[in-house]
Design a protein around this motif. Structure first.
Motif, PDB file in Angstrom:
ATOM      1  N   LYS A  48       1.786  50.397  10.046  1.00  0.00           N
ATOM      2  CA  LYS A  48       2.145  51.277   8.945  1.00  0.00           C
ATOM      3  C   LYS A  48       0.967  52.166   8.561  1.00  0.00           C
ATOM      4  O   LYS A  48      -0.170  51.746   8.591  1.00  0.00           O
ATOM      5  CB  LYS A  48       2.544  50.409   7.754  1.00  0.00           C
ATOM      6  N   ASP A  68       9.737  48.745   4.646  1.00  0.00           N
ATOM      7  CA  ASP A  68       9.106  49.918   5.242  1.00  0.00           C
ATOM      8  C   ASP A  68      10.124  51.045   5.361  1.00  0.00           C
ATOM      9  O   ASP A  68      10.940  51.067   6.277  1.00  0.00           O
ATOM     10  CB  ASP A  68       8.565  49.543   6.625  1.00  0.00           C
ATOM     11  N   LYS A 104       0.937  51.419  -7.636  1.00  0.00           N
ATOM     12  CA  LYS A 104      -0.150  51.330  -6.675  1.00  0.00           C
ATOM     13  C   LYS A 104      -1.149  50.286  -7.136  1.00  0.00           C
ATOM     14  O   LYS A 104      -1.168  49.926  -8.302  1.00  0.00           O
ATOM     15  CB  LYS A 104      -0.851  52.684  -6.560  1.00  0.00           C
ATOM     16  N   TYR A 110       9.858  46.707  -1.204  1.00  0.00           N
ATOM     17  CA  TYR A 110       8.664  46.727  -0.355  1.00  0.00           C
ATOM     18  C   TYR A 110       8.995  46.960   1.114  1.00  0.00           C
ATOM     19  O   TYR A 110       8.126  46.901   1.959  1.00  0.00           O
ATOM     20  CB  TYR A 110       7.908  45.401  -0.495  1.00  0.00           C
ATOM     21  N   GLU A 163      -6.879  50.481  -6.318  1.00  0.00           N
ATOM     22  CA  GLU A 163      -7.562  51.436  -5.455  1.00  0.00           C
ATOM     23  C   GLU A 163      -6.613  52.532  -4.986  1.00  0.00           C
ATOM     24  O   GLU A 163      -6.933  53.314  -4.117  1.00  0.00           O
ATOM     25  CB  GLU A 163      -8.190  50.703  -4.271  1.00  0.00           C
ATOM     26  N   GLY A 164      -5.411  52.564  -5.522  1.00  0.00           N
ATOM     27  CA  GLY A 164      -4.509  53.667  -5.233  1.00  0.00           C
ATOM     28  C   GLY A 164      -3.647  53.477  -4.002  1.00  0.00           C
ATOM     29  O   GLY A 164      -3.009  54.397  -3.530  1.00  0.00           O
ATOM     30  N   VAL A 165      -3.614  52.269  -3.455  1.00  0.00           N
ATOM     31  CA  VAL A 165      -2.822  52.055  -2.247  1.00  0.00           C
ATOM     32  C   VAL A 165      -1.529  51.329  -2.611  1.00  0.00           C
ATOM     33  O   VAL A 165      -1.527  50.405  -3.410  1.00  0.00           O
ATOM     34  CB  VAL A 165      -3.612  51.219  -1.222  1.00  0.00           C
ATOM     35  N   ALA A 166      -0.434  51.763  -2.019  1.00  0.00           N
ATOM     36  CA  ALA A 166       0.859  51.136  -2.313  1.00  0.00           C
ATOM     37  C   ALA A 166       1.359  50.376  -1.089  1.00  0.00           C
ATOM     38  O   ALA A 166       2.506  50.430  -0.728  1.00  0.00           O
ATOM     39  CB  ALA A 166       1.864  52.189  -2.736  1.00  0.00           C
ATOM     40  N   ASN A 167       0.461  49.695  -0.435  1.00  0.00           N
ATOM     41  CA  ASN A 167       0.796  49.043   0.831  1.00  0.00           C
ATOM     42  C   ASN A 167       0.987  47.537   0.616  1.00  0.00           C
ATOM     43  O   ASN A 167       0.178  46.740   1.047  1.00  0.00           O
ATOM     44  CB  ASN A 167      -0.366  49.286   1.807  1.00  0.00           C
ATOM     45  N   PHE A 168       2.062  47.157  -0.066  1.00  0.00           N
ATOM     46  CA  PHE A 168       2.289  45.743  -0.317  1.00  0.00           C
ATOM     47  C   PHE A 168       3.538  45.277   0.400  1.00  0.00           C
ATOM     48  O   PHE A 168       4.412  46.061   0.706  1.00  0.00           O
ATOM     49  CB  PHE A 168       2.572  45.463  -1.797  1.00  0.00           C
ATOM     50  N   TYR A 169       3.674  43.996   0.544  1.00  0.00           N
ATOM     51  CA  TYR A 169       4.949  43.419   0.924  1.00  0.00           C
ATOM     52  C   TYR A 169       5.328  42.397  -0.124  1.00  0.00           C
ATOM     53  O   TYR A 169       4.464  41.843  -0.794  1.00  0.00           O
ATOM     54  CB  TYR A 169       4.882  42.836   2.334  1.00  0.00           C
ATOM     55  N   LYS A 209      -1.924  54.844   3.301  1.00  0.00           N
ATOM     56  CA  LYS A 209      -2.041  56.125   2.595  1.00  0.00           C
ATOM     57  C   LYS A 209      -2.491  55.907   1.168  1.00  0.00           C
ATOM     58  O   LYS A 209      -2.093  54.990   0.498  1.00  0.00           O
ATOM     59  CB  LYS A 209      -0.694  56.833   2.587  1.00  0.00           C
ATOM     60  N   THR A 210      -3.334  56.815   0.734  1.00  0.00           N
ATOM     61  CA  THR A 210      -3.848  56.693  -0.615  1.00  0.00           C
ATOM     62  C   THR A 210      -3.224  57.745  -1.507  1.00  0.00           C
ATOM     63  O   THR A 210      -2.979  57.530  -2.670  1.00  0.00           O
ATOM     64  CB  THR A 210      -5.367  56.884  -0.605  1.00  0.00           C
ATOM     65  N   GLN A 222       3.521  39.081  -1.156  1.00  0.00           N
ATOM     66  CA  GLN A 222       2.192  39.045  -1.757  1.00  0.00           C
ATOM     67  C   GLN A 222       2.233  38.801  -3.262  1.00  0.00           C
ATOM     68  O   GLN A 222       1.237  38.475  -3.863  1.00  0.00           O
ATOM     69  CB  GLN A 222       1.445  40.336  -1.408  1.00  0.00           C
TER      70      GLN A 222
END
Lengths: 510, 493
Positions: free
Chosen positions: B488, A358, A94, A356, A97-103, B491-492, A106
């Motif tokens: 999407k 979805d 992650k 990465y 900041e704790g977010v695992a929203n990558f592609y 989520k944290t 990046q």
């Protein structure tokens, strides 16, 4: 579920599993599975994709629910932590900041704001949590060629490097029972050898090892072999030999894949003195390379040699491509084309791409998204395209999973879905960066035959593979990178007989 | 400079407030054509600046950055962001005279000084782009008459703008053309091409006006989005402590609860969020949210009135002039609340538990979203604009709370939003004091269904469902969400 951790006595087995049962959806994965591991035994666990290897590892580690009994007896007489650790084949990190929203793209962007922890900070955190001395990790980092990455951010690491980081942690901790799921995935020949040496060392210190792998080059400490079939575990005398390409029959390929790709230019990619660097760190140095329509390339080099970065230039993913002399599909890069104009010519897979992707997409959406080069499907599929997608999914034997979400499937199946995605548009260029990671031998052989087939129709291929047994036979040219430089460009000769040997010899010299 | 909105006759005020059209994807068939071959120069290279620039360049456009001389000479982060990604960087004097489209992505507070500095350097008939209308509408900035003024505002943080683009999608975007500055009538075509360049057209574009954007944006951020989430979080936490709930548990429930509940909101509106509750809990949440709406309605109306009259921006700009004295004081106070100071406990809370044990927050969110939406629509703002500025943004703000609580939320949002948030919070807490006295742990901290038999009266349930589902925010939302279902989940936890 019953978990027993009892005081050790003489002769107690290290692990004792009795009548383990586990259902996934309504299918039985384990059917009264039993297994006993005695002290001093080092096991390899094998089985086809989806047979339950990973699930069994999670059950033993206490990360999955099950019915039945798993008893683990730790040894008080050795100093090692009384713990079971699992190095998973998949690892989700992650950002700060704790977010695992990558592609995956990046990775290549330079951003001053620190998005993720550095390797050093991650290790410091892990060491503190487990009361480990930092001095003890240094030799492991050196052995795996990881010392130079201490200041890299997690998002900058390749999949092979992430794998190594997880292995470093496990070898540092030395738990009494260590389970490693696919330890060699993404590792180059040299790293595989170093890893085996390190595993031998920890076994000698008293670590019990379970390795999940179908690979043949194992640490010498391995003395037992098992295989999961039909929900049960059976002991075997040695790993079964890998399938060779010739002993598995490829079915009739879909009609749309029999068409020769329509090339917009005879020149697929051309690089002139290409340089890529992040601050002081040079990743690619003076690369000159030309890929022409219909050529089949093997791209090789140790972990961290710059292979992924090189491919990211071709796929339009690298921000620094705008400052380099680069031609793609006949056009100079940065002459007004969009990245979507480039990607429409390419079918791509890489470990990072899978990583990465979805995983909340269905199988159908994932395959269809290859038509639009998107991660997930954002359009309504026209009827003619839908038929094409269905046909390909059927060819890959995935029809029954059509509406399943990717994250509910085993990694091997997910990988098949993404491989189908690479060829759904019958592209001019296939970029296959370690395409067969996570597949079993049979699936690998099958996919490589498919690649041979589409190549015979004129498709261009760039293939990255560390495992010599996993290469299609159509490859005819080779480029080798080392430390960001072209080390060799050559023809692959005599490929039927010696491809495997020549590559192996070659890699060993690196 | 005087407030632009207040200089307009009522007819024109209503006209501009009423610009609102959800654009069909077919309107973007020309792609980036209107900007092809033009020089796009971005002022500022922070998160929005860098990520929008990366997208625009990857869409085949010519992008460079202009920074203040000190930023370049000092090799500051903005300079590094731009140069390390191989963008051309130059001073105002070097690059602005070459710009066909000058994109201002600096913070609101700097707009007046930035625009005053760049305007004399801009070439004739160039375009100036904003991502927020405050400077034009509230500060009344006058732009040279030959210059076209547009707005393109992606409704997400910069990192999301990039992430969604590279995966082949985009984020919802609002565009506008300032009617006082569209001398050649090219503004709309350019704004549309810009939205294509950042990928926004794939996720839905709302055609708005500078006036509608400002008046709805200010209202949304200071009431439901930041203000009420802050008030609700603090009151909920304090109530749990008062009633003896474990502090670590309370802290975690509040920190992540808003994110979980608003994820349902994002996917299916108030209806979906309320449907996550059991039938008795839903009826209870409905009843108390009706009560809260009555209590808070005058406060929401006051905020909307102050925004419309310019009173709010006037007071805030006085604080700007005063070195942000109030803002900094209130920010420090937020950092000192008990919620902020109590770390989230190491307890596992399942997704459903966030609904069952935090019914109060569901009620807060329903009351806040509906009230903000209703108040905006009554003030002449179109329902689509009101939807974006209330319900749509709630999950994004909730996500910032989940990251690092309220102090983080206030750090991430604009100073304008933060100022309004504190004003609202200070007024709202005393209003709800009597209401909160009646609240017990069944509404916050413990499972509402515990010890209840789960039975409800059919007619009552039907009536409640009907009221929730037929609210205008639900009807508008259903249409707008169609365009962005593919986004999407953020989520944290």
């Amino acid at each position: 579920m019953e978990r027993v951790r009892v005081r050790p006595k003489m002769q107690r087995p290290k692990v004792h599993i009795e009548n383990l049962n586990f259902k996934y959806q309504s299918n039985s994965v384990f059917d009264d599975l039993s297994w006993t591991i005695q002290k001093g035994e080092q096991w390899v666990l094998s089985g086809i994709s989806g047979s339950g290897k990973t699930t069994l590892a999670k059950a033993i580690t206490g990360l999955a629910d099950y019915a039945g009994k798993i008893e683990i007896n730790f040894d008080n007489e050795i100093q090692l932590p009384a713990k079971v650790s699992l190095v998973e084949s998949w690892y989700q990190f992650k950002n700060v900041e704790g977010v695992a929203n990558f592609y995956y793209q990046q990775r290549y962007t330079s951003q001053q704001a620190k998005e993720t922890l550095t390797v050093k900070a991650e290790l410091a955190h892990y060491g503190k949590e487990n009361h480990l001395a930092f001095a003890d990790v240094e030799p492991i980092l050196n052995a795996l060629g990881f010392a130079g990455l201490k200041n890299s951010q997690l998002i900058e690491l390749s999949s092979g490097e992430h794998k190594k980081l997880q292995l470093v942690k496990a070898l540092w901790l030395k738990p009494q029972l260590l389970i490693i799921d696919q330890p060699y995935t993404g590792l180059d020949v040299k790293s595989r050898e170093s890893l085996n040496a390190l595993l031998n060392d920890v076994c000698a210190e008293g670590v019990s090892l379970i390795i999940i792998s179908n690979d043949e080059e194992l640490p010498i400490c391995i003395n037992r072999f098992a295989k999961i079939t039909g929900g049960k575990l059976e002991e075997i005398s040695a790993l079964e030999k890998a399938f060779t390409n010739s002993n598995y029959e490829l079915g009739e390929i879909p009609e749309f894949l029999k068409q020769a790709p329509i090339y917009s230019s005879g020149l697929i990619a051309k690089m002139v003195d290409v340089n890529i660097s992040y601050g002081e760190k040079e990743v690619l140095k003076n690369i000159n390379w030309e890929v022409r329509a219909g050529e089949r390339w093997l791209l090789q080099g140790p972990n961290g040699s710059g292979k992924s970065t090189l491919l990211s230039l071709i796929n339009g993913d690298h921000p620094q491509s705008y400052a380099n002399e680069l031609y793609l599909f006949g056009n100079k890069r940065g002459s007004g084309e969009s990245i979507w104009d480039i990607k429409q010519h390419i079918g791509l897979i890489s470990p990072e791409f899978h990583w990465y992707f979805d995983a909340n997409s269905t199988v159908l959406e994932s395959v269809a998204s290859g038509l639009y080069d998107s991660v997930g499907l954002f359009k309504t599929l026209p009827y003619s395209k839908k038929a094409q997608v269905d046909e390909l999914i059927n060819f890959f034997g995935l029809t029954e999973n059509n509406n399943d979400l990717l994250n509910t499937l085993p990694l091997g199946k997910q990988r098949l879905v993404l491989l189908a995605r690479t060829i759904i548009k019958n592209p001019e260029l296939l970029v296959l960066d370690e395409p067969c990671q996570g597949l079993d031998n049979q699936q690998t052989a099958y996919f490589n035959q498919l690649i041979d087939k589409v190549c015979s129709n004129g498709m261009t291929v760039i293939y990255v593979g560390h495992f010599e047994s996993q290469l299609p036979s159509c490859l005819e040219k080779r480029m080798v990178l080392e430390n960001g430089e072209v080390k060799e460009i050559s023809e692959i000769k005599n490929k039927n007989l010696t491809l495997k040997e020549t590559i192996k010899d070659f890699e060993l010299t690196i | 400079m005087s407030n632009y909105f207040n200089t307009l006759p009522l007819r024109e005020q209503l006209n501009q407030l009423g610009v609102c059209e959800f654009m069909d994807i077919s309107e973007f068939a020309d792609g980036v054509e209107a900007l092809k071959g033009k020089k796009l120069v971005i002022i500022g290279c922070g998160a929005q600046g860098l990520n929008q620039g990366l997208n625009l360049r990857d869409s085949g456009l010519d992008v460079s950055y202009t920074l203040r001389k000190e930023a370049i000479e000092g090799k500051r982060d903005s300079w590094k962001n731009a140069t390390e990604n191989n963008f051309k960087v130059g001073t105002y004097e070097e690059l602005i005279p070459t710009a066909d489209i000058l994109i201002n992505l600096t913070p609101d507070k700097q707009h007046t000084s930035v625009v005053n500095a760049v305007m004399p350097l801009m070439k004739k008939d160039a375009t100036l782009s904003y991502s927020h209308g405050f400077n034009i509408v509230e500060e009344g900035m006058q732009i040279r008459k030959d210059i076209t003024v547009i707005m393109v505002a992606p409704k997400c943080p910069g990192s999301e703008v990039r992430a969604e683009y590279v995966r082949g999608f985009g984020v919802p975007t609002l565009i506008a053309v300032h009617p006082e500055n569209d001398p050649q009538g090219k503004g709309l075509a350019q704004a549309k091409a810009y939205a294509v360049g950042t990928g926004g057209h794939k996720a839905g574009v709302l055609l708005s006006s500078f006036v509608a954007e400002v008046k709805s944006d200010l209202m949304g951020e200071q009431t439901i989005l930041c203000g009420l989430l802050q008030t609700g979080s603090i009151l909920s936490f304090d109530k749990m402590i008062e009633k003896g709930i474990d502090a670590g548990y309370a802290s975690k429930l509040v920190q992540y609860g808003v994110e979980v509940t608003t994820e349902a909101l994002k996917q299916g509106g108030i209806t979906a969020m309320m449907d996550r509750l059991s039938n008795p809990a839903k009826i209870k949440a409905f009843e108390i949210s009706e009560e809260m709406k009555d209590i808070m309605r005058p406060l929401f109306q006051k905020h909307q009135d102050d925004i419309m009259s310019g009173e709010f921006s006037k007071t805030m700009m006085e604080d700007w002039a005063n070195g942000d004295k109030n803002l900094l004081k209130w920010r420090a106070e937020t950092g000192e609340t008990a919620f902020e100071k109590t770390p989230a406990g190491d307890v596992k809370i399942s997704e459903q538990e966030y609904f069952d044990n935090y019914t109060l927050m569901v009620a807060f969110i329903r009351a806040g979203v509906e009230l903000a939406f209703e108040t905006m629509v009554q003030a002449g703002i179109k329902p689509e604009s009101a939807y974006y500025e209330s319900l749509h943004e709630a999950p994004l703000i909730a996500n910032t709370i989940a990251r690092k609580k309220l102090f983080e939320m206030n750090r991430v949002i604009s100073d304008t939003a933060e100022y309004g948030c504190y004003l609202f919070d200070q007024a709202c807490k005393p209003l709800l004091a009597d209401f909160m006295k009646k609240v017990d742990t069944d509404l916050v901290g413990k499972n509402f269904n515990e010890g209840k038999d789960g039975g409800v009266d059919n007619r009552k349930l039907i009536e409640v469902n009907e009221a929730i589902r037929t609210h205008q925010v639900e009807k508008v939302g259903a249409v707008l969400r169609q365009a962005m279902t593919a986004m999407k989940a953020i989520k944290t936890n």
